[in-house]
Motif scaffolding. Structure first.
Motif, PDB file in Angstrom:
ATOM      1  N   ARG A  65       0.832  -1.209   0.000  1.00  0.00           N
ATOM      2  CA  ARG A  65       0.000   0.000   0.000  1.00  0.00           C
ATOM      3  C   ARG A  65       0.864   1.255   0.000  1.00  0.00           C
ATOM      4  N   LYS A  66       1.857   1.282   0.886  1.00  0.00           N
ATOM      5  CA  LYS A  66       2.735   2.445   0.959  1.00  0.00           C
ATOM      6  C   LYS A  66       3.511   2.643  -0.341  1.00  0.00           C
ATOM      7  N   ARG A  67       3.919   1.543  -0.936  1.00  0.00           N
ATOM      8  CA  ARG A  67       4.667   1.634  -2.187  1.00  0.00           C
ATOM      9  C   ARG A  67       3.791   2.210  -3.299  1.00  0.00           C
ATOM     10  N   VAL A  68       2.542   1.738  -3.377  1.00  0.00           N
ATOM     11  CA  VAL A  68       1.621   2.245  -4.393  1.00  0.00           C
ATOM     12  C   VAL A  68       1.382   3.741  -4.198  1.00  0.00           C
TER      13      VAL A  68
ATOM     14  N   ASN B 258       3.223   5.955  -2.631  1.00  0.00           N
ATOM     15  CA  ASN B 258       4.452   6.709  -2.924  1.00  0.00           C
ATOM     16  C   ASN B 258       4.683   6.850  -4.425  1.00  0.00           C
ATOM     17  N   ASP B 259       4.491   5.745  -5.161  1.00  0.00           N
ATOM     18  CA  ASP B 259       4.724   5.775  -6.608  1.00  0.00           C
ATOM     19  C   ASP B 259       3.754   6.715  -7.313  1.00  0.00           C
ATOM     20  N   ILE B 260       2.482   6.648  -6.943  1.00  0.00           N
ATOM     21  CA  ILE B 260       1.477   7.484  -7.603  1.00  0.00           C
ATOM     22  C   ILE B 260       1.702   8.962  -7.272  1.00  0.00           C
ATOM     23  N   ILE B 261       1.958   9.260  -5.999  1.00  0.00           N
ATOM     24  CA  ILE B 261       2.156  10.654  -5.594  1.00  0.00           C
ATOM     25  C   ILE B 261       3.423  11.227  -6.228  1.00  0.00           C
ATOM     26  N   SER B 262       4.477  10.426  -6.274  1.00  0.00           N
ATOM     27  CA  SER B 262       5.719  10.875  -6.905  1.00  0.00           C
ATOM     28  C   SER B 262       5.500  11.187  -8.378  1.00  0.00           C
ATOM     29  N   THR B 263       4.723  10.354  -9.050  1.00  0.00           N
ATOM     30  CA  THR B 263       4.424  10.582 -10.463  1.00  0.00           C
ATOM     31  C   THR B 263       3.527  11.797 -10.644  1.00  0.00           C
ATOM     32  N   MET B 264       2.538  11.906  -9.778  1.00  0.00           N
ATOM     33  CA  MET B 264       1.557  12.999  -9.873  1.00  0.00           C
ATOM     34  C   MET B 264       2.212  14.368  -9.721  1.00  0.00           C
TER      35      MET B 264
ATOM     36  N   SER C  49       4.544  11.079   4.595  1.00  0.00           N
ATOM     37  CA  SER C  49       5.291  11.790   5.640  1.00  0.00           C
ATOM     38  C   SER C  49       6.670  11.193   5.901  1.00  0.00           C
ATOM     39  N   ASP C  50       6.857   9.914   5.569  1.00  0.00           N
ATOM     40  CA  ASP C  50       8.156   9.254   5.795  1.00  0.00           C
ATOM     41  C   ASP C  50       8.994   9.191   4.521  1.00  0.00           C
ATOM     42  N   SER C  51       8.626   9.975   3.507  1.00  0.00           N
ATOM     43  CA  SER C  51       9.383  10.012   2.247  1.00  0.00           C
ATOM     44  C   SER C  51       9.754  11.453   1.930  1.00  0.00           C
ATOM     45  N   PRO C  52      10.890  11.941   2.464  1.00  0.00           N
ATOM     46  CA  PRO C  52      11.270  13.356   2.330  1.00  0.00           C
ATOM     47  C   PRO C  52      11.348  13.851   0.894  1.00  0.00           C
TER      48      PRO C  52
ATOM     49  N   ILE D  97       9.658  12.861  -1.838  1.00  0.00           N
ATOM     50  CA  ILE D  97       8.323  13.071  -2.416  1.00  0.00           C
ATOM     51  C   ILE D  97       7.631  14.234  -1.712  1.00  0.00           C
ATOM     52  N   LEU D  98       7.856  14.341  -0.401  1.00  0.00           N
ATOM     53  CA  LEU D  98       7.277  15.443   0.374  1.00  0.00           C
ATOM     54  C   LEU D  98       7.742  16.785  -0.178  1.00  0.00           C
ATOM     55  N   ASN D  99       8.976  16.848  -0.585  1.00  0.00           N
ATOM     56  CA  ASN D  99       9.516  18.083  -1.167  1.00  0.00           C
ATOM     57  C   ASN D  99       8.834  18.411  -2.493  1.00  0.00           C
ATOM     58  N   GLN D 100       8.494  17.369  -3.279  1.00  0.00           N
ATOM     59  CA  GLN D 100       7.776  17.588  -4.537  1.00  0.00           C
ATOM     60  C   GLN D 100       6.410  18.232  -4.269  1.00  0.00           C
ATOM     61  N   VAL D 101       5.705  17.720  -3.250  1.00  0.00           N
ATOM     62  CA  VAL D 101       4.379  18.253  -2.921  1.00  0.00           C
ATOM     63  C   VAL D 101       4.496  19.689  -2.416  1.00  0.00           C
ATOM     64  N   ASP D 102       5.487  19.948  -1.569  1.00  0.00           N
ATOM     65  CA  ASP D 102       5.689  21.310  -1.056  1.00  0.00           C
ATOM     66  C   ASP D 102       5.996  22.286  -2.185  1.00  0.00           C
ATOM     67  N   GLU D 103       6.729  21.841  -3.183  1.00  0.00           N
ATOM     68  CA  GLU D 103       7.049  22.699  -4.327  1.00  0.00           C
ATOM     69  C   GLU D 103       5.767  23.072  -5.088  1.00  0.00           C
ATOM     70  N   THR D 104       4.864  22.098  -5.242  1.00  0.00           N
ATOM     71  CA  THR D 104       3.576  22.387  -5.881  1.00  0.00           C
ATOM     72  C   THR D 104       2.748  23.320  -5.015  1.00  0.00           C
ATOM     73  N   PHE D 105       2.818  23.124  -3.698  1.00  0.00           N
ATOM     74  CA  PHE D 105       2.131  24.005  -2.747  1.00  0.00           C
ATOM     75  C   PHE D 105       2.563  25.454  -2.974  1.00  0.00           C
ATOM     76  N   ARG D 106       3.865  25.660  -3.049  1.00  0.00           N
ATOM     77  CA  ARG D 106       4.389  27.025  -3.241  1.00  0.00           C
ATOM     78  C   ARG D 106       3.969  27.595  -4.586  1.00  0.00           C
ATOM     79  N   ARG D 107       3.936  26.730  -5.598  1.00  0.00           N
ATOM     80  CA  ARG D 107       3.515  27.177  -6.925  1.00  0.00           C
ATOM     81  C   ARG D 107       2.041  27.611  -6.907  1.00  0.00           C
ATOM     82  N   LEU D 108       1.214  26.867  -6.159  1.00  0.00           N
ATOM     83  CA  LEU D 108      -0.194  27.225  -6.020  1.00  0.00           C
ATOM     84  C   LEU D 108      -0.352  28.588  -5.346  1.00  0.00           C
TER      85      LEU D 108
END
Length: 389
Positions: free
Chosen positions: A45-48, A50-56, A137-140, A142-153
């Motif tokens: 579950r965690k792998r799925v 992580n993979d989807i969020i990283s791609t997204m 939260s345990d994947s720094p 990918i978390l950075n990717q989401v934060d970058e999108t946050f800042r872009r928003l």
């Protein structure tokens, strides 16, 4: 139509997709020591996720997404979500993918309808991203990717006027206006009627910056208040205590966009009669689409930006069923109107000679006609674009 709507539509629908997948993966997971090779574990579950969020939240993908552009057809966007949902070892058949997309779209439609202010659509988006950050939260990295999108928003949308947000909301509602899929959660909570239309509340907090209705003020030509009159309202309105935070961290106050699947309960979808009729009308009245080539360019750019990881070695991929049983899934596939079913399209967006034919096939899947003369100059460099990806 607003040219700033696409990122909000994609991110919110993606957030709803992740809520649903996480809930179903948890429901079907087996403790690692007891699981057979073809059964889900929490590690899977965690792998799925992580993979989807990283791609997204792929940087190149986000850069293309945030470019000002018109919304594209439901089938074009559905193609992107098909590819995104299969960005890991998870596999969905067509009936489960149809149900997943129905749940995603109806949930976000409900959120857009209930937003107190057009600007609050941004808070709904932030709620989705906050929850996505909890998933990884345990994947720094990918978390950075989401934060970058946050800042872009924040950079893109915080400076927009209320009028521009109203145009974004109107564009979203036009996109959703013919979708009336019944969802069991909404039906049980009595926020959706049996015809698939939502019930809007007449009580609760008023939009931030406005007053509770019940008072009429009358002013003279000098702007001086000369009279007051009170009237009774049918609803029980209250003033919100504070405005939600539009920053990277903070209390959003608004609950729309949070995970409604956090409490485990079965979720079913049913096609309403009105949706069936609209689908039949759409099939009979297919008008030429002057954006056909632009739409194909959009898919080429977006799908070319997705970095999909294929299962390694002998991994064939785990199948996820969004229905309670396989029999229910098969029945849903057989009874769903063809006009409302989107064929799952597998796309290899790599630099291969066969990709030109593959993207041409996608154009056929989109049910779009060639543009009228002089209407699609932007699409004339299509082949050059595909060769350059």
């Amino acid at each position: 139509m607003s040219t700033r709507t696409l990122p909000l539509l994609f991110l919110n629908l993606g957030g709803e997709m992740l809520y649903i997948l996480d809930q179903r993966l948890r429901a079907q997971s087996i403790p690692g020591e007891k699981a057979r090779k073809d059964e889900w574990t929490d590690v899977d579950r965690k792998r799925v996720m992580n993979d989807i969020i990283s791609t997204m939240f792929n940087k190149k993908f986000m850069e293309e997404l945030f470019k000002p552009q018109e919304l594209y057809s439901k089938k074009a966007l559905r193609t992107v979500y098909d590819r995104l949902a299969h960005a890991s070892i998870m596999r969905l058949n067509q009936a489960s993918m149809d149900k997943l997309y129905d749940l995603m779209t109806m949930a976000f439609k409900y959120q857009v309808l209930l937003c107190p202010r057009p600007r609050d659509i941004l808070l709904v988006t932030f709620n989705h991203l906050d929850a996505i950050k909890d998933f990884i939260s345990d994947s720094p990295g990918i978390l950075n990717q989401v934060d970058e999108t946050f800042r872009r928003l924040i950079e893109t949308y915080n400076c927009l006027s209320d009028g521009e947000f109203q145009l974004i909301r109107q564009t979203l509602l036009i996109f959703f206006q013919d979708m009336h899929i019944r969802v069991s959660i909404f039906l049980k909570d009595k926020v959706q009627n049996s015809n698939g239309r939502f019930v809007l509340p007449i009580s609760g907090p008023v939009p931030w910056g406005t007053e509770v209705p019940g008072l009429i003020r009358i002013f003279n030509h000098k702007g001086v208040e000369v009279k007051r009159a009170e009237f009774s309202t049918a609803g029980n309105y209250v003033t919100p205590q504070r405005e939600g935070s539009f920053e990277l961290y903070g209390d959003r106050v608004l609950k729309l966009g949070t995970n409604m699947y956090s409490v485990t309960r079965p979720v079913e979808t049913h096609v309403s009669g009105s949706s069936k009729n609209l689908a039949s009308q759409a099939k009979e009245n297919i008008a030429p689409n002057p954006l056909a080539k632009e739409e194909l360019n959009f898919l080429a750019r977006l799908l070319g930006g997705l970095d999909i990881q294929k299962p390694a070695g002998g991994e064939s991929g785990f199948r996820l069923n969004l229905f309670t049983t396989d029999e229910e899934e098969e029945h849903a596939a057989q009874t769903r109107p063809e006009e409302l079913s989107y064929k799952v399209i597998n796309i290899e967006a790599t630099q291969e000679p066969g990709r030109r034919a593959e993207l041409s096939r996608i154009l056929g899947e989109l049910d779009v006609a060639e543009p009228r003369p002089g209407s699609a100059e932007k699409g004339e460099d299509l082949l050059a674009l595909m060769d350059g990806l």
